[in-house]
Scaffold this motif. Structure first.
Motif, PDB file in Angstrom:
ATOM      1  N   ASP A  56       0.850  -1.189   0.000  1.00 19.84           N
ATOM      2  CA  ASP A  56       0.000   0.000   0.000  1.00 19.84           C
ATOM      3  C   ASP A  56       0.889   1.244   0.000  1.00 19.84           C
ATOM      4  OD1 ASP A  56       0.978   0.255   2.598  1.00 19.84           O
ATOM      5  OD2 ASP A  56      -0.824  -0.583   3.508  1.00 19.84           O
ATOM      6  N   ARG A  57       0.269   2.388  -0.111  1.00 18.14           N
ATOM      7  CA  ARG A  57       1.027   3.640  -0.216  1.00 18.14           C
ATOM      8  C   ARG A  57       1.854   3.907   1.040  1.00 18.14           C
ATOM      9  NH1 ARG A  57       1.693   7.946  -3.174  1.00 18.14           N
ATOM     10  NH2 ARG A  57       2.077   9.976  -2.240  1.00 18.14           N
ATOM     11  N   ASN A  58       1.291   3.579   2.195  1.00 16.02           N
ATOM     12  CA  ASN A  58       2.000   3.830   3.449  1.00 16.02           C
ATOM     13  C   ASN A  58       3.322   3.064   3.490  1.00 16.02           C
ATOM     14  OD1 ASN A  58       2.219   4.756   6.317  1.00 16.02           O
ATOM     15  ND2 ASN A  58       2.003   2.550   6.710  1.00 16.02           N
ATOM     16  N   LEU A  59       3.300   1.792   3.060  1.00 11.49           N
ATOM     17  CA  LEU A  59       4.528   0.993   3.065  1.00 11.49           C
ATOM     18  C   LEU A  59       5.540   1.553   2.071  1.00 11.49           C
ATOM     19  CD1 LEU A  59       6.209  -1.391   3.948  1.00 11.49           C
ATOM     20  CD2 LEU A  59       4.868  -2.865   2.421  1.00 11.49           C
ATOM     21  N   LEU A  60       5.065   1.967   0.888  1.00 13.24           N
ATOM     22  CA  LEU A  60       5.983   2.542  -0.098  1.00 13.24           C
ATOM     23  C   LEU A  60       6.615   3.830   0.427  1.00 13.24           C
ATOM     24  CD1 LEU A  60       4.018   2.011  -3.441  1.00 13.24           C
ATOM     25  CD2 LEU A  60       6.163   0.913  -2.762  1.00 13.24           C
ATOM     26  N   LEU A  61       5.839   4.625   1.149  1.00 13.65           N
ATOM     27  CA  LEU A  61       6.384   5.861   1.702  1.00 13.65           C
ATOM     28  C   LEU A  61       7.423   5.568   2.783  1.00 13.65           C
ATOM     29  CD1 LEU A  61       3.172   8.107   1.917  1.00 13.65           C
ATOM     30  CD2 LEU A  61       5.042   8.219   0.242  1.00 13.65           C
ATOM     31  N   GLN A  64      10.441   4.686   0.856  1.00 14.96           N
ATOM     32  CA  GLN A  64      10.970   5.910   0.243  1.00 14.96           C
ATOM     33  C   GLN A  64      11.786   6.723   1.237  1.00 14.96           C
ATOM     34  OE1 GLN A  64       7.999   8.806  -0.824  1.00 14.96           O
ATOM     35  NE2 GLN A  64       9.342   9.846  -2.308  1.00 14.96           N
ATOM     36  N   ALA A  65      11.285   6.806   2.457  1.00 11.24           N
ATOM     37  CA  ALA A  65      11.989   7.597   3.471  1.00 11.24           C
ATOM     38  C   ALA A  65      13.355   7.017   3.799  1.00 11.24           C
ATOM     39  CB  ALA A  65      11.126   7.678   4.739  1.00 11.24           C
ATOM     40  N   GLN A  66      13.499   5.702   3.718  1.00  9.83           N
ATOM     41  CA  GLN A  66      14.775   5.071   4.060  1.00  9.83           C
ATOM     42  C   GLN A  66      15.832   5.286   2.982  1.00  9.83           C
ATOM     43  OE1 GLN A  66      15.580   3.473   7.042  1.00  9.83           O
ATOM     44  NE2 GLN A  66      13.643   4.483   7.595  1.00  9.83           N
ATOM     45  N   PHE A  67      15.420   5.263   1.709  1.00 14.20           N
ATOM     46  CA  PHE A  67      16.395   5.322   0.613  1.00 14.20           C
ATOM     47  C   PHE A  67      16.286   6.608  -0.214  1.00 14.20           C
ATOM     48  CE2 PHE A  67      15.354   0.679   1.075  1.00 14.20           C
ATOM     49  CZ  PHE A  67      16.539   0.336   1.718  1.00 14.20           C
ATOM     50  N   LEU A  69      13.902   7.810  -2.168  1.00 13.13           N
ATOM     51  CA  LEU A  69      13.481   7.511  -3.528  1.00 13.13           C
ATOM     52  C   LEU A  69      12.654   8.667  -4.093  1.00 13.13           C
ATOM     53  CD1 LEU A  69      12.433   3.773  -2.972  1.00 13.13           C
ATOM     54  CD2 LEU A  69      14.634   4.660  -3.786  1.00 13.13           C
ATOM     55  N   HIS A  70      12.670   8.791  -5.413  1.00 15.89           N
ATOM     56  CA  HIS A  70      11.992   9.891  -6.067  1.00 15.89           C
ATOM     57  C   HIS A  70      10.473   9.696  -6.018  1.00 15.89           C
ATOM     58  CE1 HIS A  70      10.982  12.874  -9.159  1.00 15.89           C
ATOM     59  NE2 HIS A  70      12.196  13.367  -8.976  1.00 15.89           N
ATOM     60  N   ASP A  71       9.756  10.809  -5.911  1.00 10.14           N
ATOM     61  CA  ASP A  71       8.287  10.746  -5.822  1.00 10.14           C
ATOM     62  C   ASP A  71       7.666  10.112  -7.067  1.00 10.14           C
ATOM     63  OD1 ASP A  71       8.339  11.942  -3.357  1.00 10.14           O
ATOM     64  OD2 ASP A  71       7.959  13.967  -4.114  1.00 10.14           O
ATOM     65  N   LEU A  72       8.217  10.417  -8.253  1.00 12.29           N
ATOM     66  CA  LEU A  72       7.651   9.859  -9.480  1.00 12.29           C
ATOM     67  C   LEU A  72       7.821   8.346  -9.533  1.00 12.29           C
ATOM     68  CD1 LEU A  72       8.741  12.506 -12.141  1.00 12.29           C
ATOM     69  CD2 LEU A  72       6.478  12.191 -11.125  1.00 12.29           C
ATOM     70  N   ALA A  73       8.965   7.868  -9.054  1.00 11.98           N
ATOM     71  CA  ALA A  73       9.196   6.424  -9.036  1.00 11.98           C
ATOM     72  C   ALA A  73       8.237   5.740  -8.069  1.00 11.98           C
ATOM     73  CB  ALA A  73      10.643   6.126  -8.658  1.00 11.98           C
ATOM     74  N   ILE A  74       8.005   6.343  -6.928  1.00 11.70           N
ATOM     75  CA  ILE A  74       7.064   5.784  -5.954  1.00 11.70           C
ATOM     76  C   ILE A  74       5.654   5.778  -6.525  1.00 11.70           C
ATOM     77  CG2 ILE A  74       5.960   6.200  -3.725  1.00 11.70           C
ATOM     78  CD1 ILE A  74       8.700   4.954  -3.482  1.00 11.70           C
ATOM     79  N   GLU A  75       5.300   6.829  -7.252  1.00 15.03           N
ATOM     80  CA  GLU A  75       3.972   6.882  -7.869  1.00 15.03           C
ATOM     81  C   GLU A  75       3.805   5.766  -8.897  1.00 15.03           C
ATOM     82  OE1 GLU A  75       1.201   9.985 -10.451  1.00 15.03           O
ATOM     83  OE2 GLU A  75       3.084  10.662  -9.548  1.00 15.03           O
TER      84      GLU A  75
END
Length: 336
Positions: A56-61, A64-67, A69-75
């Protein structure tokens, strides 16, 4: 390079974090939480390998916070149905690959999104996909290979994805051979033609899923990506060779299916022609007694043949001789 292939679909685990481990010198040293991943990835000689399934989005965020990661890649990772591609966001690579499985006779596609950076690799799976646990278990038994770093893990996953196209093609090939064996015996039914069309369309979709990985691997073997060490270039070229093999297999099967359809049409036309010849032959033979009967059934008063003593048997013999002659000629010409 030794290959890893899983021939049967593996039951999918619960969505979320499938595995989160850190490796040093090719050996697993710890299973960690997502919140610890960033700190472990900064340690020299350590690689964090995280596997996610439909997060889910929460896990991806959190990842993202750890590495960073770019917002577009996460999207993109949050919303599947991306075309296979490779993009560079700062110090990280974002790669999309399509996976394939044969489910209930249809090729079904999933997606794998890969984040690769210094000291870490994150795989995100969506849809039908064989678990990468087999890849992890296999290369954990070969620490010298796994010690090459996150770019080797990237190679291992891409190679696994491409190799698992082959079981799909092998099952389709078995069905195509059955179609070939049947097509010369009798014309295809509507259901057969529909199945043939679906197979050709699935093969085209599989080709469109596999072929863009050639460009992905080409980029991975170029000097413009510092995340990939030069020693790994031959391995990614090997993946390219596997993709070319898959492409050739797909093209070959599509051609066979096209030939099978054409052959079925020719067989159907040939049988229709043979039936038409038989019908025409029998119609010509039956036209003889019909013509005689039509002439003598007109009931005219002045018909001298009606008073012939042997007229009836002569007419019957004439009809029989003409019919036998016609039958012999049609039989000789292969119409009957």
């Amino acid at each position: 390079m030794e290959q890893v292939r899983n021939l049967t679909p593996v039951p999918q685990p619960t969505s979320g974090i499938i595995a989160s481990s850190v490796y040093s010198a090719g050996k697993r040293v710890a299973d960690i939480s997502v919140e610890e991943a960033g700190e472990w990835a900064t340690r020299p000689g350590h690689v964090v390998w995280i596997g996610l399934l439909e997060p889910d989005r929460n896990l991806l965020l959190r990842v993202q916070a750890q590495f960073h990661l770019h917002d577009l890649a996460i999207e993109d990772a949050e919303h599947p149905h991306q075309r296979p591609k490779i993009e560079q966001y700062g110090d990280a690579l974002f790669i999309v690959a399509r996976t394939a499985q044969l489910i209930d006779g249809r090729v079904t596609f999933g997606e794998t999104h890969l984040f690769v950076g210094t000291g870490y690799i994150v795989s995100v799976r969506h849809g039908p996909s064989t678990s990468y646990a087999a890849v992890r278990q296999h290369w954990e038994s070969c620490p010298s290979s796994l010690a090459k770093g996150e770019d080797f893990v990237l190679y291992a996953i891409l190679d696994f994805i491409v190799d698992n196209y082959m079981p799909v093609l092998e099952q389709i090939e078995d069905e195509v051979e059955q179609i070939e064996d049947k097509v010369l015996l009798k014309p295809m039914t509507g259901a057969d033609i529909e199945r043939l069309y679906m197979l050709r369309r699935d093969l085209l979709r599989l080709r469109n899923a596999a072929l863009p990985l050639v460009e992905v691997c080409r980029r991975l073997t170029s000097a413009e990506l510092p995340q990939i060490h030069g020693a790994m270039h031959p391995l990614f070229r090997d993946v390219t060779d596997h993709i070319r093999t898959v492409q050739e297999k797909i093209d070959s099967l599509r051609e066979v299916l096209a030939f099978a359809f054409e052959a079925s049409l020719l067989v159907g036309q040939s049988q229709e022609t043979a039936i038409s010849k038989k019908l025409a032959s029998w119609a010509a033979i039956l036209a003889v007694p019909t013509a005689f009967a039509g002439i003598y059934g007109m009931n005219f008063t002045d018909m001298p043949e009606l008073k012939m003593e042997y007229g009836y048997p002569v007419v019957l013999v004439a009809i029989a001789l003409i019919c036998v002659f016609l039958y012999w000629r049609f039989k000789k010409n292969g119409w009957l």
